[in-house]
Motif scaffolding. Structure first.
Motif, PDB file in Angstrom:
ATOM      1  N   GLN A 124       0.873  -1.169   0.000  1.00 53.85           N
ATOM      2  CA  GLN A 124       0.000   0.000   0.000  1.00 53.85           C
ATOM      3  C   GLN A 124       0.913   1.223   0.000  1.00 53.85           C
ATOM      4  O   GLN A 124       1.516   1.563   1.018  1.00 53.85           O
ATOM      5  CB  GLN A 124      -0.906   0.007   1.230  1.00 53.85           C
ATOM      6  N   THR A 163       2.418   4.731   0.277  1.00 53.97           N
ATOM      7  CA  THR A 163       2.206   5.985   1.002  1.00 53.97           C
ATOM      8  C   THR A 163       3.503   6.782   0.915  1.00 53.97           C
ATOM      9  O   THR A 163       4.548   6.235   0.515  1.00 53.97           O
ATOM     10  CB  THR A 163       1.856   5.708   2.484  1.00 53.97           C
ATOM     11  N   ARG A 177       0.771   7.602  -4.854  1.00 57.93           N
ATOM     12  CA  ARG A 177       0.794   8.226  -3.531  1.00 57.93           C
ATOM     13  C   ARG A 177       2.143   8.099  -2.836  1.00 57.93           C
ATOM     14  O   ARG A 177       2.303   8.537  -1.703  1.00 57.93           O
ATOM     15  CB  ARG A 177      -0.306   7.640  -2.638  1.00 57.93           C
ATOM     16  N   THR A 178       3.104   7.496  -3.497  1.00 61.39           N
ATOM     17  CA  THR A 178       4.442   7.393  -2.913  1.00 61.39           C
ATOM     18  C   THR A 178       5.392   8.332  -3.638  1.00 61.39           C
ATOM     19  O   THR A 178       5.075   8.884  -4.690  1.00 61.39           O
ATOM     20  CB  THR A 178       4.960   5.945  -2.973  1.00 61.39           C
ATOM     21  N   THR A 197      -0.177  13.810  -4.330  1.00 59.89           N
ATOM     22  CA  THR A 197       0.284  12.620  -5.046  1.00 59.89           C
ATOM     23  C   THR A 197       1.380  13.007  -6.036  1.00 59.89           C
ATOM     24  O   THR A 197       1.553  14.173  -6.381  1.00 59.89           O
ATOM     25  CB  THR A 197      -0.859  11.937  -5.812  1.00 59.89           C
TER      26      THR A 197
END
Length: 316
Positions: A74, A76, A116-117, A161
């Protein structure tokens, strides 16, 4: 004749994969088929769509149906490159640095919300996606075979983002959108919430590798090579496009067309195979000109225009 028989035998497991994934994803048969074709062609998949339409569910179902070891990350802002590639740790007992595998050491990596990373973490995927290996402290480590990256991203709500750069987008063979289900399909989804059938493994990793080899051996006529080349050239000279199809993109068009022909039980490619996958392979690679944006034209309209104006060969 023997080649055709072997081809048909190889295609049966591919249909079983598609039917198994349909248990998890209702009403998106075309998207499922293109995702399976991309895997048969040895490519990576970008699922670019709004939340809640089944992007993650599709990736997980594909992994289960093909007996693939899978890791899910996920993404982040605090995910580090070493979380993906792994790192070396000093072991006091042996007095040496030992490689600790990262999340890419699997058959299928689900990169959830990849936008999102940070760009540094995104770029850590570049080598492994292209070379099927990672380099840590100057030592290369091969990832398992087959290796597939399925990344998801949400095109809306882009605050905070980092959109993927063109160099990384180009490494994804296809970009797919699931979209909203039809009303009847959504009702079917609601009715099936309580007694949803589990997705089971229907092929082994070895069978998948064999199918990839058979799909890669599908015959392509010289006129089809010329046709694909003409399409790519047209994207590079179209007045509405600033950045056209890269040579890697051209190869991906051909690889996807061969995989689609394989799924359609044909030992050779026809122009319809190319046309059916052209948008999925090319839309995320081209950059529209200011003139196109002012005219409110999108990638689908322009790529459809190219398909209409480039003559397809008549293959008998």
């Amino acid at each position: 004749m023997e080649k055709e028989i072997r081809q048909e035998q190889g295609q049966k497991p591919a249909f079983e994969i598609i039917n198994e994934v349909k248990k998890a994803i209702i009403g998106k048969d075309e998207c499922i088929s293109k995702a399976v074709a991309a895997i048969l062609a040895g490519g990576h998949i970008l699922l670019n769509d709004i939340p809640g339409v089944g992007k993650t569910t599709l990736a997980m179902a594909l992994a289960k149906s093909m007996s693939l070891s899978q890791n899910r990350v996920q993404f982040t802002p605090d995910v580090l490159p070493s979380d993906l590639t792994g790192f070396s740790m000093y072991q006091k007992d042996s007095g040496a640095f030992v490689y600790q595998p990262g999340s890419v050491m699997c058959n299928l990596l689900l990169a959830d919300e990849i936008n999102r990373t940070s760009p540094k973490t995104q770029s850590a995927l570049l080598e492994v996606m292209e070379e099927r290996k990672v380099t840590v402290d100057g030592i290369a480590h091969e990832v398992p075979s087959p290796f597939i990256v399925i990344a998801t991203q949400n095109p809306f709500g882009s605050a905070g983002t980092w959109m993927l750069p063109e160099a990384q987008l180009d490494r994804f063979m296809v970009c797919l959108k699931l979209g909203y289900p039809e009303m009847e399909e959504e009702i079917h989804i609601l009715k099936g919430m309580q007694d949803k059938e589990p997705v089971n493994a229907v092929v082994s990793k070895e069978e998948l590798v064999q199918m990839q080899k058979e799909a890669g051996a599908v015959f392509v006529h010289d006129e089809l090579y010329q046709y694909v080349g003409n399409l790519a050239d047209r994207t590079r000279n179209h007045p509405m496009i600033d950045l056209g199809l890269s040579p890697r993109g051209t190869m991906y068009v051909l690889q996807m067309a061969k995989a689609v022909a394989f799924l359609r039980q044909r030992p050779f490619v026809v122009p319809e195979d190319v046309k059916d996958i052209f948008y999925a392979v090319c839309a995320h690679r081209i950059i529209l000109s200011t003139k196109a944006r002012v005219a409110h034209m999108d990638e689908e309209q322009i790529l459809s225009d190219i398909l209409r104006h480039v003559s397809a060969p008549k293959i008998l």
